[in-house]
Motif scaffolding. Structure first.
Motif, PDB file in Angstrom:
ATOM      1  N   CYS A 105      -0.640  29.109  -8.710  1.00  0.00           N
ATOM      2  CA  CYS A 105       0.641  29.333  -9.390  1.00  0.00           C
ATOM      3  C   CYS A 105       1.796  28.714  -8.615  1.00  0.00           C
ATOM      4  O   CYS A 105       2.676  28.068  -9.196  1.00  0.00           O
ATOM      5  CB  CYS A 105       0.884  30.824  -9.584  1.00  0.00           C
ATOM      6  SG  CYS A 105      -0.171  31.568 -10.831  1.00  0.00           S
ATOM      7  N   ALA A 106       1.806  28.895  -7.311  1.00  0.00           N
ATOM      8  CA  ALA A 106       2.881  28.335  -6.487  1.00  0.00           C
ATOM      9  C   ALA A 106       2.889  26.811  -6.542  1.00  0.00           C
ATOM     10  O   ALA A 106       3.948  26.191  -6.666  1.00  0.00           O
ATOM     11  CB  ALA A 106       2.734  28.818  -5.039  1.00  0.00           C
ATOM     12  N   VAL A 107       1.714  26.203  -6.466  1.00  0.00           N
ATOM     13  CA  VAL A 107       1.633  24.743  -6.553  1.00  0.00           C
ATOM     14  C   VAL A 107       2.094  24.274  -7.933  1.00  0.00           C
ATOM     15  O   VAL A 107       2.824  23.286  -8.055  1.00  0.00           O
ATOM     16  CB  VAL A 107       0.189  24.253  -6.248  1.00  0.00           C
ATOM     17  CG1 VAL A 107       0.032  22.786  -6.578  1.00  0.00           C
ATOM     18  CG2 VAL A 107      -0.138  24.508  -4.789  1.00  0.00           C
ATOM     19  N   GLY A 108       1.701  24.994  -8.982  1.00  0.00           N
ATOM     20  CA  GLY A 108       2.113  24.625 -10.340  1.00  0.00           C
ATOM     21  C   GLY A 108       3.620  24.665 -10.514  1.00  0.00           C
ATOM     22  O   GLY A 108       4.213  23.748 -11.090  1.00  0.00           O
ATOM     23  N   TYR A 109       4.262  25.729 -10.030  1.00  0.00           N
ATOM     24  CA  TYR A 109       5.721  25.830 -10.126  1.00  0.00           C
ATOM     25  C   TYR A 109       6.400  24.731  -9.312  1.00  0.00           C
ATOM     26  O   TYR A 109       7.422  24.174  -9.724  1.00  0.00           O
ATOM     27  CB  TYR A 109       6.209  27.197  -9.663  1.00  0.00           C
ATOM     28  CG  TYR A 109       5.981  28.287 -10.679  1.00  0.00           C
ATOM     29  CD1 TYR A 109       6.461  28.169 -11.981  1.00  0.00           C
ATOM     30  CD2 TYR A 109       5.291  29.432 -10.339  1.00  0.00           C
ATOM     31  CE1 TYR A 109       6.251  29.159 -12.909  1.00  0.00           C
ATOM     32  CE2 TYR A 109       5.068  30.438 -11.271  1.00  0.00           C
ATOM     33  CZ  TYR A 109       5.552  30.297 -12.559  1.00  0.00           C
ATOM     34  OH  TYR A 109       5.345  31.287 -13.472  1.00  0.00           O
ATOM     35  N   SER A 110       5.850  24.404  -8.158  1.00  0.00           N
ATOM     36  CA  SER A 110       6.441  23.346  -7.323  1.00  0.00           C
ATOM     37  C   SER A 110       6.347  21.989  -8.011  1.00  0.00           C
ATOM     38  O   SER A 110       7.319  21.228  -8.046  1.00  0.00           O
ATOM     39  CB  SER A 110       5.733  23.281  -5.970  1.00  0.00           C
ATOM     40  OG  SER A 110       5.890  24.489  -5.278  1.00  0.00           O
ATOM     41  N   VAL A 111       5.192  21.686  -8.579  1.00  0.00           N
ATOM     42  CA  VAL A 111       5.014  20.406  -9.277  1.00  0.00           C
ATOM     43  C   VAL A 111       5.941  20.344 -10.482  1.00  0.00           C
ATOM     44  O   VAL A 111       6.556  19.311 -10.749  1.00  0.00           O
ATOM     45  CB  VAL A 111       3.530  20.220  -9.692  1.00  0.00           C
ATOM     46  CG1 VAL A 111       3.366  19.054 -10.637  1.00  0.00           C
ATOM     47  CG2 VAL A 111       2.673  20.031  -8.452  1.00  0.00           C
ATOM     48  N   ARG A 112       6.064  21.442 -11.212  1.00  0.00           N
ATOM     49  CA  ARG A 112       6.965  21.475 -12.367  1.00  0.00           C
ATOM     50  C   ARG A 112       8.407  21.194 -11.947  1.00  0.00           C
ATOM     51  O   ARG A 112       9.130  20.419 -12.586  1.00  0.00           O
ATOM     52  CB  ARG A 112       6.884  22.830 -13.051  1.00  0.00           C
ATOM     53  CG  ARG A 112       7.700  22.895 -14.333  1.00  0.00           C
ATOM     54  CD  ARG A 112       7.543  24.230 -14.985  1.00  0.00           C
ATOM     55  NE  ARG A 112       8.571  25.105 -14.446  1.00  0.00           N
ATOM     56  CZ  ARG A 112       8.768  26.351 -14.815  1.00  0.00           C
ATOM     57  NH1 ARG A 112       7.950  26.910 -15.675  1.00  0.00           N
ATOM     58  NH2 ARG A 112       9.735  27.069 -14.306  1.00  0.00           N
ATOM     59  N   VAL A 114       9.437  19.521  -9.263  1.00  0.00           N
ATOM     60  CA  VAL A 114       9.557  18.115  -8.847  1.00  0.00           C
ATOM     61  C   VAL A 114       9.623  17.215 -10.068  1.00  0.00           C
ATOM     62  O   VAL A 114      10.447  16.281 -10.140  1.00  0.00           O
ATOM     63  CB  VAL A 114       8.375  17.724  -7.926  1.00  0.00           C
ATOM     64  CG1 VAL A 114       8.325  16.230  -7.713  1.00  0.00           C
ATOM     65  CG2 VAL A 114       8.483  18.454  -6.600  1.00  0.00           C
ATOM     66  N   LEU A 115       8.773  17.463 -11.058  1.00  0.00           N
ATOM     67  CA  LEU A 115       8.780  16.628 -12.266  1.00  0.00           C
ATOM     68  C   LEU A 115      10.092  16.747 -13.032  1.00  0.00           C
ATOM     69  O   LEU A 115      10.614  15.749 -13.539  1.00  0.00           O
ATOM     70  CB  LEU A 115       7.598  16.985 -13.164  1.00  0.00           C
ATOM     71  CG  LEU A 115       6.223  16.614 -12.624  1.00  0.00           C
ATOM     72  CD1 LEU A 115       5.130  17.094 -13.571  1.00  0.00           C
ATOM     73  CD2 LEU A 115       6.107  15.123 -12.392  1.00  0.00           C
ATOM     74  N   ARG A 116      10.655  17.935 -13.119  1.00  0.00           N
ATOM     75  CA  ARG A 116      11.962  18.107 -13.798  1.00  0.00           C
ATOM     76  C   ARG A 116      13.061  17.357 -13.047  1.00  0.00           C
ATOM     77  O   ARG A 116      13.927  16.755 -13.661  1.00  0.00           O
ATOM     78  CB  ARG A 116      12.312  19.579 -13.865  1.00  0.00           C
ATOM     79  CG  ARG A 116      11.608  20.298 -14.956  1.00  0.00           C
ATOM     80  CD  ARG A 116      12.118  21.724 -15.057  1.00  0.00           C
ATOM     81  NE  ARG A 116      11.486  22.393 -16.167  1.00  0.00           N
ATOM     82  CZ  ARG A 116      11.709  23.662 -16.484  1.00  0.00           C
ATOM     83  NH1 ARG A 116      12.534  24.387 -15.747  1.00  0.00           N
ATOM     84  NH2 ARG A 116      11.101  24.216 -17.506  1.00  0.00           N
ATOM     85  N   THR A 117      13.017  17.399 -11.745  1.00  0.00           N
ATOM     86  CA  THR A 117      14.022  16.707 -10.947  1.00  0.00           C
ATOM     87  C   THR A 117      13.912  15.198 -11.146  1.00  0.00           C
ATOM     88  O   THR A 117      14.921  14.497 -11.284  1.00  0.00           O
ATOM     89  CB  THR A 117      13.868  17.062  -9.465  1.00  0.00           C
ATOM     90  OG1 THR A 117      13.966  18.472  -9.298  1.00  0.00           O
ATOM     91  CG2 THR A 117      14.919  16.382  -8.616  1.00  0.00           C
TER      92      THR A 117
END
Length: 121
Positions: A105-112, A114-117
């Protein structure tokens, strides 16, 4: 309060490696050593002063103390030694997957994030 802390410290004195690795047992000619993730926590507090001026009758009069604690054990698997003497680890698949859920979950939120940025640029 000191007596309570001493009692609590005595109770948790043996928490450590001996709790994470269980005693060896032999099943069908294989020696098994259970392995678990063990976590304990506790806390306490006290108040020796008078309560606030607007407190209800009986509340905050005299010293007060309290505490609590808890813990959990997650069985990760077993170390096993077969008849040939080789040692291997056999994981408890369900427990390992349950333990990995917060990490995924933490990795998923981090990737999300980064992609939004990157998309805003």
């Amino acid at each position: 309060m000191t007596e309570a802390l001493s009692s609590l410290a005595e109770t948790f004195k043996n928490v450590g490696v001996s709790r994470a690795y269980g005693p060896a047992v032999t099943v069908d000619g294989e020696e098994l050593i259970p392995v678990a993730l063990v976590s304990f926590g506790f806390g306490g507090g006290g108040n020796s002063g008078p309560g606030p001026a607007g407190a209800a009758a009986g509340a905050g009069e005299g010293p007060a103390a309290g505490g609590g604690g808890g813990g959990f054990v997650l069985p990760l698997g077993v170390y096993c030694r077969g008849g040939d003497g080789q040692v291997s680890f056999r994981p408890n698949t369900i427990a390992v997957l349950a333990g990995l859920v917060p990490l995924v979950c933490a990795v998923g939120y981090s990737v999300r994030g980064v992609l939004r940025t990157l998309r805003r640029r």
